[in-house]
Write a protein that holds these residues in place. Structure first.
Motif, PDB file in Angstrom:
ATOM      1  N   MET A   1      68.375   4.848  -2.236  1.00 21.60           N
ATOM      2  CA  MET A   1      68.027   6.161  -2.804  1.00 21.60           C
ATOM      3  C   MET A   1      68.971   7.257  -2.270  1.00 21.60           C
ATOM      4  SD  MET A   1      66.126   8.286  -4.518  1.00 21.60           S
ATOM      5  CE  MET A   1      65.838  10.008  -4.438  1.00 21.60           C
ATOM      6  N   THR A   2      69.155   7.290  -0.908  1.00 24.14           N
ATOM      7  CA  THR A   2      70.078   8.286  -0.347  1.00 24.14           C
ATOM      8  C   THR A   2      71.493   8.019  -0.843  1.00 24.14           C
ATOM      9  OG1 THR A   2      68.708   8.221   1.609  1.00 24.14           O
ATOM     10  CG2 THR A   2      70.782   9.382   1.817  1.00 24.14           C
ATOM     11  N   GLU A   3      71.853   6.715  -0.914  1.00 21.64           N
ATOM     12  CA  GLU A   3      73.212   6.372  -1.385  1.00 21.64           C
ATOM     13  C   GLU A   3      73.369   6.807  -2.840  1.00 21.64           C
ATOM     14  OE1 GLU A   3      71.199   4.175   0.081  1.00 21.64           O
ATOM     15  OE2 GLU A   3      72.231   3.636   1.946  1.00 21.64           O
ATOM     16  N   ASP A   4      72.324   6.585  -3.639  1.00 23.32           N
ATOM     17  CA  ASP A   4      72.381   6.990  -5.050  1.00 23.32           C
ATOM     18  C   ASP A   4      72.544   8.503  -5.161  1.00 23.32           C
ATOM     19  OD1 ASP A   4      72.075   4.400  -5.840  1.00 23.32           O
ATOM     20  OD2 ASP A   4      70.032   4.615  -6.618  1.00 23.32           O
ATOM     21  N   LEU A   5      71.817   9.214  -4.325  1.00 22.10           N
ATOM     22  CA  LEU A   5      71.890  10.683  -4.362  1.00 22.10           C
ATOM     23  C   LEU A   5      73.288  11.163  -3.960  1.00 22.10           C
ATOM     24  CD1 LEU A   5      70.032  12.977  -5.114  1.00 22.10           C
ATOM     25  CD2 LEU A   5      69.239  13.071  -2.758  1.00 22.10           C
ATOM     26  N   ASP A   6      73.881  10.496  -2.954  1.00 21.00           N
ATOM     27  CA  ASP A   6      75.264  10.832  -2.556  1.00 21.00           C
ATOM     28  C   ASP A   6      76.198  10.674  -3.755  1.00 21.00           C
ATOM     29  OD1 ASP A   6      74.428  11.180   0.042  1.00 21.00           O
ATOM     30  OD2 ASP A   6      75.139   9.229   0.753  1.00 21.00           O
ATOM     31  N   LYS A   7      76.028   9.546  -4.452  1.00 21.15           N
ATOM     32  CA  LYS A   7      76.913   9.262  -5.594  1.00 21.15           C
ATOM     33  C   LYS A   7      76.698  10.272  -6.703  1.00 21.15           C
ATOM     34  CE  LYS A   7      76.988   4.391  -4.538  1.00 21.15           C
ATOM     35  NZ  LYS A   7      77.113   3.036  -4.976  1.00 21.15           N
ATOM     36  N   LEU A   8      75.440  10.575  -6.959  1.00 19.44           N
ATOM     37  CA  LEU A   8      75.124  11.539  -8.023  1.00 19.44           C
ATOM     38  C   LEU A   8      75.724  12.918  -7.702  1.00 19.44           C
ATOM     39  CD1 LEU A   8      71.662  11.869  -9.761  1.00 19.44           C
ATOM     40  CD2 LEU A   8      72.960  13.879  -9.111  1.00 19.44           C
ATOM     41  N   MET A   9      75.572  13.339  -6.438  1.00 16.84           N
ATOM     42  CA  MET A   9      76.054  14.676  -6.055  1.00 16.84           C
ATOM     43  C   MET A   9      77.587  14.755  -6.091  1.00 16.84           C
ATOM     44  SD  MET A   9      73.427  16.476  -5.935  1.00 16.84           S
ATOM     45  CE  MET A   9      74.312  17.993  -5.579  1.00 16.84           C
TER      46      MET A   9
END
Ligand SMILES: CC(C)(COP(=O)(O)OP(=O)(O)OC[C@H]1O[C@@H](n2cnc3c(N)ncnc32)[C@H](O)[C@@H]1OP(=O)(O)O)[C@@H](O)C(=O)NCCC(=O)NCCS
Length: 153
Positions: A1-9
């Motif tokens: 989830m945190t990794e996904d958010l990093d990628k999204l941002m």
């Protein structure tokens, strides 16, 4: 989830022109996801969901309402545009929103955004116009156009 958010941002920072102030902060995205009924989709350069080591180059953020899902944000990093990735994201959104119970997608965009061409080609049609809805950093006011897409099953 945190990794996904990093990628999204990462895509968020690359894709949105700061002059329009349309990009969300990480906090805004986190809050929306915590609030619930909010979904994201990521895409890598080859059109697949990015694995752990692969960066995302596009994303959608959407919110499910009653029988309708609103596309809140759609972004593709500039160097990966015009390859059909946004279209790919819209197809995935349409499928997943329908599985969540939506029959229609909705979106709102500033008048004059070249994304209108993509939305219309995909099958979105205009349902409204809100005068001077957006106010940019330079004080300019621009109308918002609202669009709907009937999910075909
Ligand atoms: C709007 C946006 C998401 C479009 O992303 P994209 O991945 O380039 O979109 P697509 O490739 O699916 O389609 C866009 C164009 O590429 C064309 N295209 C699709 N596949 C193609 C291919 N293989 N080769 C060349 N062009 C192609 C489409 O026909 C379309 O062309 P046109 O707009 O000149 O008619 C992107 O420009 C963006 O992030 N903009 C900034 C953020 C924004 O405004 N988002 C929308 C409002 S929230």
């Amino acid at each position: 989830m945190t990794e996904d958010l990093d990628k999204l941002m990462e895509v968020m920072s690359a894709a949105f022109d700061p002059n329009f102030g349309e990009a969300w902060t990480r906090r805004q995205v986190e809050d929306a996801l915590l609030f619930g009924h909010t979904y994201y989709n990521l895409v890598a350069a080859d059109g697949s969901w990015p694995d752990l080591e692969t960066p995302a180059v596009g994303f959608t953020l959407s919110r499910l309402g009653f029988g309708e899902e609103e596309l809140l944000l759609l972004g593709v990093s500039p160097e990966y545009r015009h390859k059909g990735l946004a279209r790919n994201l819209l197809m995935k959104l349409s499928d997943s929103a329908n599985k969540r119970g939506a029959m229609r997608l909705l979106l709102e965009m500033r008048k004059g955004n070249s994304a209108e061409k993509l939305y219309r080609a995909f099958g979105f049609y205009q349902i409204g116009e809100r005068p001077e809805y957006y106010r940019f950093k330079n004080g300019e006011r621009v109308n918002a156009l609202t669009f709907a897409y009937d999910i075909k099953i």
